[in-house]
Write a protein that holds these residues in place. Sequence first.
Motif, PDB file in Angstrom:
ATOM      1  N   UNK A  82       0.841  -1.194   0.000  1.00 23.67           N
ATOM      2  CA  UNK A  82       0.000   0.000   0.000  1.00 23.67           C
ATOM      3  C   UNK A  82       0.881   1.250   0.000  1.00 23.67           C
ATOM      4  N   UNK A  83       0.898   2.024  -1.080  1.00 22.08           N
ATOM      5  CA  UNK A  83       1.762   3.208  -1.110  1.00 22.08           C
ATOM      6  C   UNK A  83       1.432   4.198   0.006  1.00 22.08           C
ATOM      7  N   UNK A  84       0.158   4.288   0.389  1.00 20.93           N
ATOM      8  CA  UNK A  84      -0.211   5.220   1.466  1.00 20.93           C
ATOM      9  C   UNK A  84       0.503   4.830   2.759  1.00 20.93           C
ATOM     10  N   UNK A  85       0.590   3.525   2.992  1.00 28.40           N
ATOM     11  CA  UNK A  85       1.273   3.049   4.199  1.00 28.40           C
ATOM     12  C   UNK A  85       2.759   3.399   4.165  1.00 28.40           C
ATOM     13  N   UNK A  86       3.397   3.112   3.044  1.00 29.78           N
ATOM     14  CA  UNK A  86       4.841   3.382   2.982  1.00 29.78           C
ATOM     15  C   UNK A  86       5.117   4.877   3.043  1.00 29.78           C
ATOM     16  N   UNK A  87       4.175   5.667   2.504  1.00 28.34           N
ATOM     17  CA  UNK A  87       4.301   7.115   2.639  1.00 28.34           C
ATOM     18  C   UNK A  87       4.268   7.511   4.123  1.00 28.34           C
ATOM     19  N   UNK A  88       3.353   6.835   4.859  1.00 32.85           N
ATOM     20  CA  UNK A  88       3.245   7.129   6.290  1.00 32.85           C
ATOM     21  C   UNK A  88       4.517   6.711   7.024  1.00 32.85           C
TER      22      UNK A  88
END
Lengths: 327, 334
Positions: free
Chosen positions: A95-101
């Motif tokens: 999940x890119x949103x997770x890795x962004x976080x």
Amino acid sequence: MASITAGQPEPQATRPARRSELQAERVRAARLFLLPMLVALTLVAAWPLFRTIYFSFTDTSLSNIGAGKWVGFDNYLSVRTLSSGKVITRGVLVDPAWWNAVWNTFRFAIISVSIETVLGLLVALVLNAEFKGRGLVRAAILIPWAIPTIVSAKLWAWLFNDQFGMVNDMLMSLGLIDHKIAWTADVSTAMYAVLIVDIWKTTPFMALLCLAGLQMIPRDMYEAAKIDGVHPIKVFFRVTLPLVKPALMVAVIFRLLDALRIFDLIYVLTPNSSATKTMSVISRENLIDFDKFAYGSAQSTLLFLIIALAVILYIWLGRVDLGGQKQ
Amino acid sequence: MAEIQLKDVRKSYGSVDVIKGVDLEIRDGEFMVFVGPSGCGKSTLLRLIAGLEDITSGDLLFDGKRVNDLAPSKRGIAMVFQSYALYPHMKVYDNMAFGMKLAKAGPDEIRRRVEKAAKMLHIDHLLDRLPKQLSGGQRQRVAIGRAIVRDPKVFLFDEPLSNLDAALRVATRLEIAKLHHEMKNVTMIYVTHDQVEAMTLADRICVLRDGLVMQVGTPSELYERPNSLFVAGFIGSPKMNFVNGQIAQGFNAHTIGIRSEHMVVDNADPVWRGKVVHAENLGSDNFLFVDIGSEEPVLVRQEGKTAIPWGAEIGVRPLIENLHRFDETGNPIR
Ligand SMILES: Nc1ncnc2c1ncn2[C@@H]1O[C@H](COP(=O)(O)OP(=O)(O)OP(=O)(O)O)[C@@H](O)[C@H]1O
Ligand SMILES: [Mg+2]
């Protein structure tokens, strides 16, 4: 004790036995004293942690927490091949949103803790010097830290307000900027806003921990250096810094743990900004707002693992002496 | 080479006067010992000379030049602290070399001087250890070594032996005496409240009390001609016997003082008679506590080894030429 030979003189045989009885008594007392703490920890820490880990392997939803079914690692990573031959991967790990976080969290933690450590040490050095009204200054400097985070976040939200905020007003009148900046909303400045507030708030805490370390250094060590005519900068790097390092390392651990799970400040100051969303913020979002309870649980579990790993790495690399044995 | 002069030196912390006007001259190459009871200002005076504290008023002169406002490092001094003040994270070698400026002495020169000092103090095999791996006596010698390598003109010691046990104290005392002998040009100032240290080490002793100098003189001067009741009682071990009242009046004095070795047991021609209330045998000497009717029993060092039982009635006679007489204010009557 079973191997006592018959010929052994009496006193030698009984003495260790008595001592170990005393030892056993101490252990029993220690267990008794620890019990309430262990019970409390189990209830408030171990049990929720265990539940969260369990939920992350199910498809539980917020509307019916009891009804989740076991789905294995699907929340973390699931790979499906469609009949068309197309491969679909889903789950937190892709999940890119997770890795962004994750990236945001570490960026925030490393920058804020670094600056806070340096500033905190500087402030502590000042507070450690003797001057009139030192007690008052020491108390005053703690004020930012004593204010609840929500309050200081709201306070700074107003200072950072693009239309009415003091920050813009001051920068404009000084001529440093030519248009008003939406500090907390703009993706390019949101992280800076969060960092500024966190540093403002937490430097006093860091300073206090450093000060405690500085006060442990005997004064005559400095006097010896003074008589030798060693330059103050050399004294700082060769004497002060090595001697406060143990205290400093522990202080950094505390702050690192805090910074890696930052939530309240970001939730209040820059809600919904992808530039500042951290692991805690995003998992709460999934757990509560998006009704992806199991998915949020998986993120929480990863959050736990990542922080644990980071701290273990830090202790290992920094050889931090948590037990105080080296002294 | 350094001659130190203090002219009406005063020090106060806020409204508390600690040093109340000290005039003192310390000669070049002299071993000067400051003694006095706890809290009399010995350390403070030493720290004023070192420059670790500011002088409130008065002048401090090194070789005739006023140094009141000179930084400690510019005064050519080295100091040995009571607590050693070694850097715990540095090896012995680095502890000794830390204060030496690289600019003045090259690394070879530093190594040479550290090794020379270490040899002198028999710590050359310890150079690679950390302070915590040393015994108390070794630490103290490192602290002294660190002072030696700086090649000071003035050596300051603040109770350097007080953290050592009795045997080590004697050994290190000899070491310091030897050091003074070897470093003839170095003026040494040594603070202690142990008057045995003072007597054995000093060229001259300065007795302090409540921030004032009571008497300055060679050990034997102080021992034989104390100029006050305080100095008479402070210098010498065991303490001088003081007798007041009727007995003293017989000698035309308010108080008379007589040392235990200046009393003889003399049953034939006694001055005083009394019971032996206690006796201490120190091996070399036998001390008798004789109740002659004064407030405290007087202490008599007994010649010879004849055992005198407790409770025995004996006669004692002071050697009149060694009797000290004092008036009401504690000044000597000569
Ligand atoms: N920083 C200070 N502030 C106020 N008073 C002080 C300070 N330092 C020392 N004093 C006082 O000055 C007096 C002399 O202190 P000093 O340390 O010189 O005594 P000392 O003769 O070395 O005693 P000791 O034999 O116990 O070491 C003491 O009464 C002490 O309380
Ligand atoms: Mg002292």
